[in-house]
Design a protein around this motif. Structure first.
Motif, PDB file in Angstrom:
ATOM      1  N   LEU A  54     -15.466  11.508   4.184  1.00 21.78           N
ATOM      2  CA  LEU A  54     -14.846  12.116   5.366  1.00 21.78           C
ATOM      3  C   LEU A  54     -15.796  12.126   6.554  1.00 21.78           C
ATOM      4  CD1 LEU A  54     -12.360  13.544   6.531  1.00 21.78           C
ATOM      5  CD2 LEU A  54     -13.379  15.700   5.778  1.00 21.78           C
ATOM      6  N   LEU A  55     -17.031  12.511   6.336  1.00 14.80           N
ATOM      7  CA  LEU A  55     -18.012  12.535   7.424  1.00 14.80           C
ATOM      8  C   LEU A  55     -18.243  11.130   7.971  1.00 14.80           C
ATOM      9  CD1 LEU A  55     -20.056  14.167   9.097  1.00 14.80           C
ATOM     10  CD2 LEU A  55     -21.726  13.689   7.311  1.00 14.80           C
ATOM     11  N   SER A  56     -18.416  10.161   7.100  1.00 16.61           N
ATOM     12  CA  SER A  56     -18.623   8.774   7.541  1.00 16.61           C
ATOM     13  C   SER A  56     -17.394   8.238   8.264  1.00 16.61           C
ATOM     14  CB  SER A  56     -18.941   7.884   6.341  1.00 16.61           C
ATOM     15  OG  SER A  56     -20.073   8.342   5.673  1.00 16.61           O
ATOM     16  N   TYR A  57     -16.222   8.551   7.730  1.00 19.96           N
ATOM     17  CA  TYR A  57     -14.972   8.107   8.349  1.00 19.96           C
ATOM     18  C   TYR A  57     -14.846   8.657   9.769  1.00 19.96           C
ATOM     19  CZ  TYR A  57      -9.964   7.254   8.905  1.00 19.96           C
ATOM     20  OH  TYR A  57      -8.746   6.836   9.367  1.00 19.96           O
ATOM     21  N   LEU A  58     -15.110   9.946   9.925  1.00 23.85           N
ATOM     22  CA  LEU A  58     -14.998  10.560  11.244  1.00 23.85           C
ATOM     23  C   LEU A  58     -16.027  10.015  12.220  1.00 23.85           C
ATOM     24  CD1 LEU A  58     -14.270  14.266  10.235  1.00 23.85           C
ATOM     25  CD2 LEU A  58     -12.670  12.590  11.194  1.00 23.85           C
ATOM     26  N   LEU A  59     -17.254   9.804  11.751  1.00 25.38           N
ATOM     27  CA  LEU A  59     -18.284   9.256  12.631  1.00 25.38           C
ATOM     28  C   LEU A  59     -17.952   7.832  13.069  1.00 25.38           C
ATOM     29  CD1 LEU A  59     -21.548  10.598  10.954  1.00 25.38           C
ATOM     30  CD2 LEU A  59     -20.567  11.292  13.143  1.00 25.38           C
ATOM     31  N   LEU A  60     -17.487   7.002  12.140  1.00 28.98           N
ATOM     32  CA  LEU A  60     -17.128   5.632  12.502  1.00 28.98           C
ATOM     33  C   LEU A  60     -15.899   5.601  13.411  1.00 28.98           C
ATOM     34  CD1 LEU A  60     -17.745   3.781   9.132  1.00 28.98           C
ATOM     35  CD2 LEU A  60     -18.964   3.426  11.273  1.00 28.98           C
ATOM     36  N   ALA A  61     -14.921   6.443  13.160  1.00 26.43           N
ATOM     37  CA  ALA A  61     -13.727   6.491  14.011  1.00 26.43           C
ATOM     38  C   ALA A  61     -14.080   6.968  15.413  1.00 26.43           C
ATOM     39  CB  ALA A  61     -12.672   7.390  13.396  1.00 26.43           C
ATOM     40  N   THR A  62     -14.968   7.953  15.504  1.00 23.67           N
ATOM     41  CA  THR A  62     -15.416   8.433  16.818  1.00 23.67           C
ATOM     42  C   THR A  62     -16.185   7.351  17.551  1.00 23.67           C
ATOM     43  OG1 THR A  62     -15.529  10.687  15.973  1.00 23.67           O
ATOM     44  CG2 THR A  62     -16.725  10.224  18.000  1.00 23.67           C
ATOM     45  N   GLY A  63     -17.048   6.654  16.831  1.00 23.94           N
ATOM     46  CA  GLY A  63     -17.791   5.561  17.444  1.00 23.94           C
ATOM     47  C   GLY A  63     -16.886   4.448  17.919  1.00 23.94           C
ATOM     48  N   ALA A  64     -15.871   4.128  17.142  1.00 27.81           N
ATOM     49  CA  ALA A  64     -14.937   3.073  17.535  1.00 27.81           C
ATOM     50  C   ALA A  64     -14.113   3.494  18.750  1.00 27.81           C
ATOM     51  CB  ALA A  64     -14.018   2.729  16.373  1.00 27.81           C
ATOM     52  N   ALA A  65     -13.774   4.767  18.833  1.00 29.28           N
ATOM     53  CA  ALA A  65     -12.958   5.243  19.947  1.00 29.28           C
ATOM     54  C   ALA A  65     -13.750   5.322  21.245  1.00 29.28           C
ATOM     55  CB  ALA A  65     -12.369   6.605  19.618  1.00 29.28           C
ATOM     56  N   THR A  66     -15.039   5.542  21.153  1.00 31.23           N
ATOM     57  CA  THR A  66     -15.849   5.708  22.365  1.00 31.23           C
ATOM     58  C   THR A  66     -16.640   4.457  22.738  1.00 31.23           C
ATOM     59  OG1 THR A  66     -17.680   6.612  21.071  1.00 31.23           O
ATOM     60  CG2 THR A  66     -16.083   8.182  21.989  1.00 31.23           C
ATOM     61  N   SER A  67     -16.633   3.456  21.882  1.00 26.39           N
ATOM     62  CA  SER A  67     -17.431   2.261  22.125  1.00 26.39           C
ATOM     63  C   SER A  67     -16.664   1.249  22.969  1.00 26.39           C
ATOM     64  CB  SER A  67     -17.827   1.609  20.796  1.00 26.39           C
ATOM     65  OG  SER A  67     -18.497   0.405  21.032  1.00 26.39           O
ATOM     66  N   ASP A  68     -17.395   0.626  23.885  1.00 18.85           N
ATOM     67  CA  ASP A  68     -16.802  -0.442  24.677  1.00 18.85           C
ATOM     68  C   ASP A  68     -17.121  -1.815  24.100  1.00 18.85           C
ATOM     69  OD1 ASP A  68     -15.767   1.341  26.503  1.00 18.85           O
ATOM     70  OD2 ASP A  68     -17.554   1.281  27.788  1.00 18.85           O
ATOM     71  N   PHE A  69     -18.117  -1.897  23.247  1.00 14.59           N
ATOM     72  CA  PHE A  69     -18.611  -3.195  22.809  1.00 14.59           C
ATOM     73  C   PHE A  69     -18.067  -3.662  21.463  1.00 14.59           C
ATOM     74  CE2 PHE A  69     -21.974  -1.487  25.557  1.00 14.59           C
ATOM     75  CZ  PHE A  69     -21.884  -2.425  26.572  1.00 14.59           C
ATOM     76  N   PHE A  70     -18.042  -2.801  20.478  1.00 15.61           N
ATOM     77  CA  PHE A  70     -17.637  -3.269  19.149  1.00 15.61           C
ATOM     78  C   PHE A  70     -16.747  -2.288  18.398  1.00 15.61           C
ATOM     79  CE2 PHE A  70     -20.998  -0.628  17.488  1.00 15.61           C
ATOM     80  CZ  PHE A  70     -22.040  -0.790  18.392  1.00 15.61           C
ATOM     81  N   PRO A  71     -15.643  -1.870  18.983  1.00 18.46           N
ATOM     82  CA  PRO A  71     -14.758  -0.949  18.248  1.00 18.46           C
ATOM     83  C   PRO A  71     -14.081  -1.613  17.052  1.00 18.46           C
ATOM     84  CG  PRO A  71     -13.760  -1.560  20.327  1.00 18.46           C
ATOM     85  CD  PRO A  71     -15.158  -2.095  20.339  1.00 18.46           C
ATOM     86  N   LEU A  72     -13.746  -2.899  17.163  1.00 21.65           N
ATOM     87  CA  LEU A  72     -13.094  -3.579  16.049  1.00 21.65           C
ATOM     88  C   LEU A  72     -14.013  -3.639  14.838  1.00 21.65           C
ATOM     89  CD1 LEU A  72     -10.659  -5.084  14.977  1.00 21.65           C
ATOM     90  CD2 LEU A  72     -11.666  -7.198  15.880  1.00 21.65           C
TER      91      LEU A  72
END
Length: 120
Positions: A54-72
């Protein structure tokens, strides 16, 4: 004649290892502090796996939502992480059904150290 404690049925132990759903009976078992040694160890492992996922999932989802370079790439990594969590849980269920040890190197030790202090 005193009644000997009955062994925990395997189906109850298997329920603790079901991905996501097994978190709740595991938490309840540790909260009550009742159960044999194997049930407490499986409960700690289940909670550790679920919280790590859950912690990893949330961190990766947050990073993908806020990233301009590599969300995919982060979303793909998130899907691999989720698949890994489910596969490890299924693997542990199969090992438990075969009567083998349900310990994971690293995670079982972490579960004993962290959750052993607070929930047992």
């Amino acid at each position: 004649m005193p009644n000997a404690p009955s062994p925990i049925p395997k189906t109850q132990l298997l329920l603790h290892l079901v991905p996501i759903v097994g978190f709740f009976p595991s938490l309840w078992t540790l909260y009550r502090g009742q159960g044999n040694r194997e049930q407490l160890a499986i409960s700690r492992l289940s909670i550790t796996l679920a919280l790590t996922w859950l912690l990893s999932y949330l961190l990766l989802a947050t990073g993908a939502a806020t990233s301009d370079f590599f969300p995919l790439r982060l979303f793909i990594l998130n899907s691999f992480l989720t698949s890994g969590y489910f596969l490890v849980s299924i693997w542990l269920i199969l090992r438990l059904m075969q009567g083998k040890s349900s310990r994971l190197p690293g995670f079982s030790n972490l579960a004993e150290r962290v959750l052993g202090k607070y929930l047992s």
